[in-house]
Write an enzyme that holds these catalytic residues in place. Structure first.
Site, PDB file in Angstrom:
ATOM      1  N   HIS A 220      11.065   1.154   7.415  1.00  0.00           N
ATOM      2  CA  HIS A 220      11.156  -0.259   6.860  1.00  0.00           C
ATOM      3  C   HIS A 220      11.488  -0.969   8.213  1.00  0.00           C
ATOM      4  O   HIS A 220      10.684  -1.057   9.279  1.00  0.00           O
ATOM      5  CB  HIS A 220      12.348  -0.357   6.021  1.00  0.00           C
ATOM      6  N   HIS A 259       1.246  -0.150   4.863  1.00  0.00           N
ATOM      7  CA  HIS A 259       2.191  -0.796   3.987  1.00  0.00           C
ATOM      8  C   HIS A 259       2.078  -0.060   2.589  1.00  0.00           C
ATOM      9  O   HIS A 259       1.096   0.030   2.036  1.00  0.00           O
ATOM     10  CB  HIS A 259       1.961  -2.342   3.711  1.00  0.00           C
ATOM     11  N   ASP A 310       5.417  -5.607  11.649  1.00  0.00           N
ATOM     12  CA  ASP A 310       6.527  -5.143  12.621  1.00  0.00           C
ATOM     13  C   ASP A 310       5.718  -4.936  13.800  1.00  0.00           C
ATOM     14  O   ASP A 310       6.321  -4.731  14.808  1.00  0.00           O
ATOM     15  CB  ASP A 310       7.224  -4.066  12.155  1.00  0.00           C
TER      16      ASP A 310
HETATM   17  C1  LIG Z   1       8.408  -5.096   7.436  1.00  0.00           C
HETATM   18  C2  LIG Z   1       8.366  -3.697   6.673  1.00  0.00           C
HETATM   19  O1  LIG Z   1       9.275  -3.051   6.756  1.00  0.00           O
HETATM   20  S1  LIG Z   1       6.605  -3.077   6.881  1.00  0.00           S
HETATM   21  C3  LIG Z   1       6.659  -1.312   6.929  1.00  0.00           C
HETATM   22  C4  LIG Z   1       7.138  -0.881   8.298  1.00  0.00           C
HETATM   23  N1  LIG Z   1       7.442   0.433   8.490  1.00  0.00           N
HETATM   24  C5  LIG Z   1       6.310   1.201   9.262  1.00  0.00           C
HETATM   25  O2  LIG Z   1       5.573   0.506   9.828  1.00  0.00           O
HETATM   26  C6  LIG Z   1       6.530   2.560   9.311  1.00  0.00           C
HETATM   27  C7  LIG Z   1       4.996   3.254   9.466  1.00  0.00           C
HETATM   28  N2  LIG Z   1       4.278   3.233   7.965  1.00  0.00           N
HETATM   29  C8  LIG Z   1       4.677   4.053   7.115  1.00  0.00           C
HETATM   30  O3  LIG Z   1       5.434   5.116   7.118  1.00  0.00           O
HETATM   31  C9  LIG Z   1       3.939   3.774   5.627  1.00  0.00           C
HETATM   32  O4  LIG Z   1       2.823   3.199   5.768  1.00  0.00           O
HETATM   33  C10 LIG Z   1       4.909   2.835   4.753  1.00  0.00           C
HETATM   34  C11 LIG Z   1       6.312   3.581   4.640  1.00  0.00           C
HETATM   35  C12 LIG Z   1       4.856   1.622   5.303  1.00  0.00           C
HETATM   36  C13 LIG Z   1       4.299   3.245   3.518  1.00  0.00           C
HETATM   37  O5  LIG Z   1       4.446   4.344   3.013  1.00  0.00           O
HETATM   38  P1  LIG Z   1       3.796   4.994   1.772  1.00  0.00           P
HETATM   39  O6  LIG Z   1       3.264   3.815   0.638  1.00  0.00           O
HETATM   40  O7  LIG Z   1       4.708   5.802   1.174  1.00  0.00           O
HETATM   41  O8  LIG Z   1       2.603   5.621   2.255  1.00  0.00           O
HETATM   42  P2  LIG Z   1       2.518   6.952   2.825  1.00  0.00           P
HETATM   43  O9  LIG Z   1       3.483   7.117   3.693  1.00  0.00           O
HETATM   44  O10 LIG Z   1       2.494   8.069   1.688  1.00  0.00           O
HETATM   45  O11 LIG Z   1       0.979   7.198   3.409  1.00  0.00           O
HETATM   46  C14 LIG Z   1      -0.202   7.357   2.906  1.00  0.00           C
HETATM   47  C15 LIG Z   1      -1.204   8.134   3.727  1.00  0.00           C
HETATM   48  O12 LIG Z   1      -1.395   7.304   4.871  1.00  0.00           O
HETATM   49  C16 LIG Z   1      -0.997   7.752   6.193  1.00  0.00           C
HETATM   50  N3  LIG Z   1      -0.368   6.809   6.847  1.00  0.00           N
HETATM   51  C17 LIG Z   1       0.471   5.670   6.416  1.00  0.00           C
HETATM   52  N4  LIG Z   1       1.129   4.966   7.172  1.00  0.00           N
HETATM   53  C18 LIG Z   1       0.925   5.594   8.557  1.00  0.00           C
HETATM   54  C19 LIG Z   1       1.035   5.274   9.859  1.00  0.00           C
HETATM   55  N5  LIG Z   1       1.901   4.197  10.045  1.00  0.00           N
HETATM   56  N6  LIG Z   1       0.788   6.050  10.623  1.00  0.00           N
HETATM   57  C20 LIG Z   1       0.154   7.224  10.390  1.00  0.00           C
HETATM   58  N7  LIG Z   1      -0.218   7.630   9.114  1.00  0.00           N
HETATM   59  C21 LIG Z   1      -0.019   6.970   8.211  1.00  0.00           C
HETATM   60  C22 LIG Z   1       0.154   9.036   5.590  1.00  0.00           C
HETATM   61  O13 LIG Z   1       0.335   9.931   6.712  1.00  0.00           O
HETATM   62  C23 LIG Z   1      -0.521   9.346   4.292  1.00  0.00           C
HETATM   63  O14 LIG Z   1      -1.491  10.219   4.633  1.00  0.00           O
HETATM   64  P3  LIG Z   1      -2.078  11.449   3.844  1.00  0.00           P
HETATM   65  O15 LIG Z   1      -2.209  10.916   2.423  1.00  0.00           O
HETATM   66  O16 LIG Z   1      -2.989  12.110   4.635  1.00  0.00           O
HETATM   67  O17 LIG Z   1      -0.608  12.375   3.877  1.00  0.00           O
HETATM   68  O1  LIG Z   2       7.776  -4.896   1.340  1.00  0.00           O
HETATM   69  C1  LIG Z   2       7.905  -3.887   2.045  1.00  0.00           C
HETATM   70  O2  LIG Z   2       7.985  -2.629   1.567  1.00  0.00           O
HETATM   71  C2  LIG Z   2       8.517  -4.038   3.308  1.00  0.00           C
HETATM   72  C3  LIG Z   2       8.239  -5.313   4.252  1.00  0.00           C
HETATM   73  O3  LIG Z   2       6.822  -5.611   4.467  1.00  0.00           O
HETATM   74  C4  LIG Z   2       9.270  -6.091   4.153  1.00  0.00           C
HETATM   75  O4  LIG Z   2      10.301  -5.878   3.924  1.00  0.00           O
HETATM   76  O5  LIG Z   2       8.764  -7.330   4.822  1.00  0.00           O
END
Ligand SMILES: CC(=O)SCCNC(=O)CCNC(=O)[C@H](O)C(C)(C)COP(=O)(O)OP(=O)(O)OC[C@H]1O[C@@H](n2cnc3c(N)ncnc32)[C@H](O)[C@@H]1OP(=O)(O)O
Ligand SMILES: O=C([O-])CC(=O)C(=O)O
Length: 374
Positions: A220, A259, A310
């Site tokens: 997050h 996302h 981010d």
């Molecule tokens: C302002 C905010 O809070 S925005 C979010 C900030 N967080 C991040 O940037 C962390 C990196 N991103 C992630 O971990 C994810 O994209 C999340 C947590 C934001 C969303 O997660 P989910 O919807 O649960 O997707 P999930 O993690 O299951 O990913 C789906 C697939 O895409 C891949 N994937 C998703 N994000 C990434 C990433 N950043 N890097 C590499 N692979 C990724 C996963 O490995 C998965 O692959 P698979 O199906 O082969 O196993």
């Molecule tokens: O909506 C989400 O899961 C994360 C996000 O982009 C935020 O909190 O700004």
């Protein structure tokens, strides 16, 4: 979702109603109280957006002037908070300081009745930069700063307390825009945590403290610091490409990409990327921005993933001279506006949030007292 099991991580589950924002809705993108994020980031100020979120409508010019004045008058730390901040270790993560500071404020200025909720929201909004930078300056530079500045905006106030002087117009504007982008995002994990806490009839500070702890993780809000750590590992774009390919090969996540709700793009990215490019040009940067752009290209090509807010906020904050461990706390300084709106919305139509779990443990079995076990 009656009967069945919700998707893992509650993906795709609609867990309630809100009138505060839309995220990823077809044709609606990201809106706060019906206003498109693009317009807000270009034409509004953070204080105007905070007012919109907390009070549910745009302020008039007179209301905004009064609101800015009110926030400015709330920046001074209560004396009782200073020893608490001084007693925390200097090597604490600043998010832990935010979490503890919020909780301590709940002891010093407790919520006695619900009518205080607007005042508490505004107090937290005004005080978080002061709290963070008092701790930071005390432990990192050995000084006890005065936390009330004459700066009109929270962005100016933050940069002034950090750098010890009034910032220029561009840094002030970029930080202000980033705070607008961070202010609200529907049922993001931290907001949901605040709503769960609120639903038990707990107090305002407990809900915000829970939200801060939830924002801290790298999936997050913590992703902005992790994104900077990644970008900094590289000296030039080719090296970044090789490094990211190797990380993907290792099944590592690249922070700042992907996302849960947006499937094609995060609408906030174009805005912050544009500001980041401008800051890079101003700074004569020849490596940070090109490295970030190369990582974006590689992630699109290899995984079909796009940067979320981010990612480019990390180099943008670097150009503003903000230490990396203050990035996620800055997210708190802004998102507290959205959290506050959700706490109030939850209270206005509350029901305990308490889902069920699908049990996958052992079948009922006989308990063997400890003295009879081997
Ligand atoms: C302002 C905010 O809070 S925005 C979010 C900030 N967080 C991040 O940037 C962390 C990196 N991103 C992630 O971990 C994810 O994209 C999340 C947590 C934001 C969303 O997660 P989910 O919807 O649960 O997707 P999930 O993690 O299951 O990913 C789906 C697939 O895409 C891949 N994937 C998703 N994000 C990434 C990433 N950043 N890097 C590499 N692979 C990724 C996963 O490995 C998965 O692959 P698979 O199906 O082969 O196993
Ligand atoms: O909506 C989400 O899961 C994360 C996000 O982009 C935020 O909190 O700004």
């Amino acid at each position: 979702m009656s009967g069945g099991t919700a998707g893992s991580g509650l993906a795709g589950v609609t867990a309630g109603k809100t009138a505060i924002s839309t995220v990823g809705k077809e044709g609606k993108g990201l809106t706060y109280r019906g206003y498109a994020i693009e317009m807000l980031a270009e034409r509004a100020s953070f204080e105007e957006v905070a007012y919109l979120l907390i009070y549910g409508q745009s302020p008039s010019r007179a209301q905004l002037t009064e609101y800015r004045e009110q926030l400015r008058s709330l920046r001074r730390l209560p004396e009782g908070l200073k020893p608490v901040l001084e007693a925390l270790p200097g090597n604490s993560h600043p998010m832990d300081v935010m979490r503890t500071g919020c909780s301590a404020l709940g002891c010093l200025e407790p919520e006695i009745n619900r009518d205080q909720q607007w005042d508490i929201a505004n107090r937290l909004l005004a005080l978080f930069p002061s709290l963070l930078l008092y701790w930071y300056q005390f432990h990192h530079h050995g000084i006890r700063i005065e936390t009330d500045t004459e700066e009109e905006s929270l962005a100016g106030h933050f940069l002034n307390l950090l750098h010890g002087e009034s910032p220029g117009a561009i840094p002030r504007r970029v930080l202000d825009a980033s705070l607008i982008l961070y202010a609200e995002h529907e049922f993001a994990a931290s907001t949901f945590a605040a709503r769960v806490t609120t639903s038990t009839l707990s107090d305002f500070y407990s809900a915000v403290t829970a939200a801060i702890g939830t924002l801290r993780g790298t999936l997050h809000g913590g992703a902005n610091e992790a994104a900077m750590a990644l970008i900094e590992r590289f000296q030039e774009p080719d090296e970044a490409e090789q490094g990211v390919l190797a990380a993907l090969e290792n099944k590592e996540k690249i922070m700042g990409f992907g996302h849960r709700v947006y499937k094609e793009a995060d609408p906030r990215n174009a805005i912050i990327k544009d500001w980041c490019r401008q800051l890079a040009e101003r700074a004569g940067d020849s490596y940070l921005f090109p490295i970030a752009e190369r990582i974006e290209v590689v992630m699109k090509r290899e995984k079909g993933l796009f940067p979320n807010l981010d990612f480019y906020i990390a180099p943008a904050y670097r150009f503003l001279g903000i230490p990396v461990h203050l990035y996620t706390p800055l997210f708190v300084c802004s998102r507290v506006a959205g959290w506050a709106a959700h706490i109030m919305e939850q209270r206005a139509d509350n029901r305990l949030i308490r889902p069920m779990a699908n049990y996958i443990g052992p079948e009922p079995r006989d308990f063997v007292p400890i003295e009879q076990r081997g």
